[in-house]
Design a protein around this motif. Sequence first.
Motif, mmCIF file in Angstrom:
data_model
loop_
_atom_site.group_PDB
_atom_site.id
_atom_site.type_symbol
_atom_site.label_atom_id
_atom_site.label_comp_id
_atom_site.label_asym_id
_atom_site.label_seq_id
_atom_site.Cartn_x
_atom_site.Cartn_y
_atom_site.Cartn_z
ATOM 1 N N SER A 148 27.052 13.902 16.513
ATOM 2 C CA SER A 148 26.551 15.136 17.110
ATOM 3 C C SER A 148 25.705 14.757 18.315
ATOM 4 O O SER A 148 25.313 13.586 18.477
ATOM 5 C CB SER A 148 25.686 15.901 16.115
ATOM 6 N N GLU A 149 25.387 15.710 19.169
ATOM 7 C CA GLU A 149 24.544 15.423 20.322
ATOM 8 C C GLU A 149 23.157 14.963 19.879
ATOM 9 O O GLU A 149 22.554 14.088 20.503
ATOM 10 C CB GLU A 149 24.423 16.655 21.214
ATOM 11 N N LYS A 150 22.669 15.531 18.784
ATOM 12 C CA LYS A 150 21.358 15.155 18.271
ATOM 13 C C LYS A 150 21.363 13.691 17.797
ATOM 14 O O LYS A 150 20.385 12.959 18.000
ATOM 15 C CB LYS A 150 20.965 16.072 17.116
ATOM 16 N N LEU A 151 22.445 13.266 17.167
ATOM 17 C CA LEU A 151 22.545 11.881 16.725
ATOM 18 C C LEU A 151 22.548 10.935 17.927
ATOM 19 O O LEU A 151 21.885 9.888 17.906
ATOM 20 C CB LEU A 151 23.798 11.681 15.883
ATOM 21 N N ILE A 152 23.286 11.289 18.979
ATOM 22 C CA ILE A 152 23.325 10.462 20.182
ATOM 23 C C ILE A 152 21.938 10.381 20.811
ATOM 24 O O ILE A 152 21.498 9.318 21.264
ATOM 25 C CB ILE A 152 24.350 11.006 21.190
ATOM 26 N N TYR A 156 19.761 6.974 21.648
ATOM 27 C CA TYR A 156 19.188 6.651 22.962
ATOM 28 C C TYR A 156 17.672 6.532 22.886
ATOM 29 O O TYR A 156 17.064 5.680 23.557
ATOM 30 C CB TYR A 156 19.591 7.702 23.994
ATOM 31 N N THR A 157 17.039 7.369 22.087
ATOM 32 C CA THR A 157 15.591 7.293 21.916
ATOM 33 C C THR A 157 15.193 5.954 21.301
ATOM 34 O O THR A 157 14.251 5.296 21.755
ATOM 35 C CB THR A 157 15.099 8.439 21.019
ATOM 36 N N GLU A 158 15.940 5.526 20.284
ATOM 37 C CA GLU A 158 15.654 4.248 19.637
ATOM 38 C C GLU A 158 15.907 3.077 20.575
ATOM 39 O O GLU A 158 15.159 2.095 20.585
ATOM 40 C CB GLU A 158 16.488 4.113 18.364
ATOM 41 N N LEU A 159 16.956 3.179 21.366
ATOM 42 C CA LEU A 159 17.277 2.110 22.315
ATOM 43 C C LEU A 159 16.174 1.987 23.368
ATOM 44 O O LEU A 159 15.735 0.873 23.705
ATOM 45 C CB LEU A 159 18.625 2.414 22.967
ATOM 46 N N ALA A 160 15.710 3.122 23.879
ATOM 47 C CA ALA A 160 14.648 3.110 24.881
ATOM 48 C C ALA A 160 13.343 2.577 24.298
ATOM 49 O O ALA A 160 12.613 1.823 24.954
ATOM 50 C CB ALA A 160 14.439 4.520 25.436
ATOM 51 N N LEU A 161 13.037 2.938 23.061
ATOM 52 C CA LEU A 161 11.812 2.466 22.434
ATOM 53 C C LEU A 161 11.881 0.964 22.154
ATOM 54 O O LEU A 161 10.883 0.252 22.296
ATOM 55 C CB LEU A 161 11.550 3.236 21.136
ATOM 56 N N ALA A 162 13.057 0.483 21.777
ATOM 57 C CA ALA A 162 13.222 -0.957 21.556
ATOM 58 C C ALA A 162 12.984 -1.727 22.851
ATOM 59 O O ALA A 162 12.306 -2.770 22.857
ATOM 60 C CB ALA A 162 14.621 -1.249 21.015
ATOM 61 N N GLU A 163 13.526 -1.228 23.946
ATOM 62 C CA GLU A 163 13.315 -1.880 25.237
ATOM 63 C C GLU A 163 11.838 -1.838 25.621
ATOM 64 O O GLU A 163 11.285 -2.818 26.133
ATOM 65 C CB GLU A 163 14.166 -1.207 26.309
ATOM 66 N N PHE A 347 26.597 2.575 26.732
ATOM 67 C CA PHE A 347 25.520 1.825 27.369
ATOM 68 C C PHE A 347 25.428 2.102 28.867
ATOM 69 O O PHE A 347 24.348 2.050 29.448
ATOM 70 C CB PHE A 347 25.692 0.328 27.104
ATOM 71 N N GLU A 348 26.554 2.411 29.496
ATOM 72 C CA GLU A 348 26.517 2.744 30.921
ATOM 73 C C GLU A 348 25.737 4.028 31.155
ATOM 74 O O GLU A 348 24.970 4.139 32.125
ATOM 75 C CB GLU A 348 27.939 2.893 31.474
ATOM 76 N N VAL A 349 25.917 5.015 30.284
ATOM 77 C CA VAL A 349 25.168 6.265 30.421
ATOM 78 C C VAL A 349 23.679 5.998 30.222
ATOM 79 O O VAL A 349 22.836 6.537 30.950
ATOM 80 C CB VAL A 349 25.680 7.331 29.414
ATOM 81 N N TYR A 350 23.346 5.166 29.244
ATOM 82 C CA TYR A 350 21.946 4.796 29.038
ATOM 83 C C TYR A 350 21.378 4.205 30.333
ATOM 84 O O TYR A 350 20.262 4.543 30.753
ATOM 85 C CB TYR A 350 21.816 3.791 27.901
#
Length: 357
Positions: A148-152, A156-163, A347-350
């Motif tokens: 779902s869009e919410k899952l995506i 992305y939120t987790e990926l940004a926080l990890a970075e 990952f490109e969209v991120y």
Amino acid sequence: MRKKKYEKAAAFCLAAALTLTSLTGCGAGDGIGTKVVLTTGFDKDEIFRIETSTCTLPELMVYLTTIQNRYESVYGTEIWNTNADGVTLEENVKDIALAQIAQIKTMNLMAERYEVKLDDEEKAQAENAAKTYYETLNDTEIALMGVSEKLIERLYTELALAEKMYQYTIKDINPEISDDEARTITVQHILIKTYALDGTGKKIEYTENARRDAYEEAREALKAAREEDADFDELIRKYSEDDKATYSFGKGEMDSAFEEAAFNLGTGEVSDIVETEYGYHIIKCINTFDREETDTNKIKIVEQRREEAFGKEYDAYVETLTRNLNEDLWNTVGFIHDENVATQNFFEVYAQYFGAL
């Protein structure tokens, strides 16, 4: 010619295209660590649990499908027939996806511990990125990945926080790198091989007689290279069996024997015959110090030091965690084989919203 690092991983991975650089470059484990297998206590779609953090099957499928389609876009679907030491490429890619998302989840737990948080602007970027990516998916991709869009947005939120957690950890690590440590040189070389490849690409070492003939040819090439006004480019064309004639590199990047000989040459000097696992080399130094390449190498070394420092802290933190894998569900996970499922730009969209990882 360059040092062979992580040979199995290199055989299986499109490292530059698929890894998360600073994130997946740190830590020696698989992100899950020692598996404590539970067959009960998991939710229906729960793949693993690390302390209070969980990963669901749809989340994993975003990573797995992205990697799968990146492979297929380069090599075609026949790539999945590949195996090494009895391990199929599909099994290896599953492990890569699991390790990536497990590391992201772990780093989010670290962020909670250190009170590292996304600000409102970063949260909005994750929301917008999710909207952009989700709009690229067709109905089949949404249904088969179960997203779902919410899952995506959560991914992305987790990926940004990890970075952000990574950047927080390394913020005070700024080692001074000397010119000598980062020095990059440029050489040309002639290679006379001491092996052949069979029909499957397997390396077959030369017999003693064949090696002796190769050495005599190397001696002939060296004699010619040391003649007055020798045209080394012409000698490369005549003798060399390497498809690359020129190498620029820093310390620790090449075969040790090749590197030692090269770094002891002055500009324009030619080495003696140097033996490596590839064969016999005659090396000519073109440039003993490349300012631009050396400065670039300094940046690379600093990043390596930062990754090493983070890796130590990350590994120590992982050892404190309880990690559980739902092996029953994990064993059922596989690729989606459907011509309508071709998404590969997660990952490109991120990167569009947060910059390259």
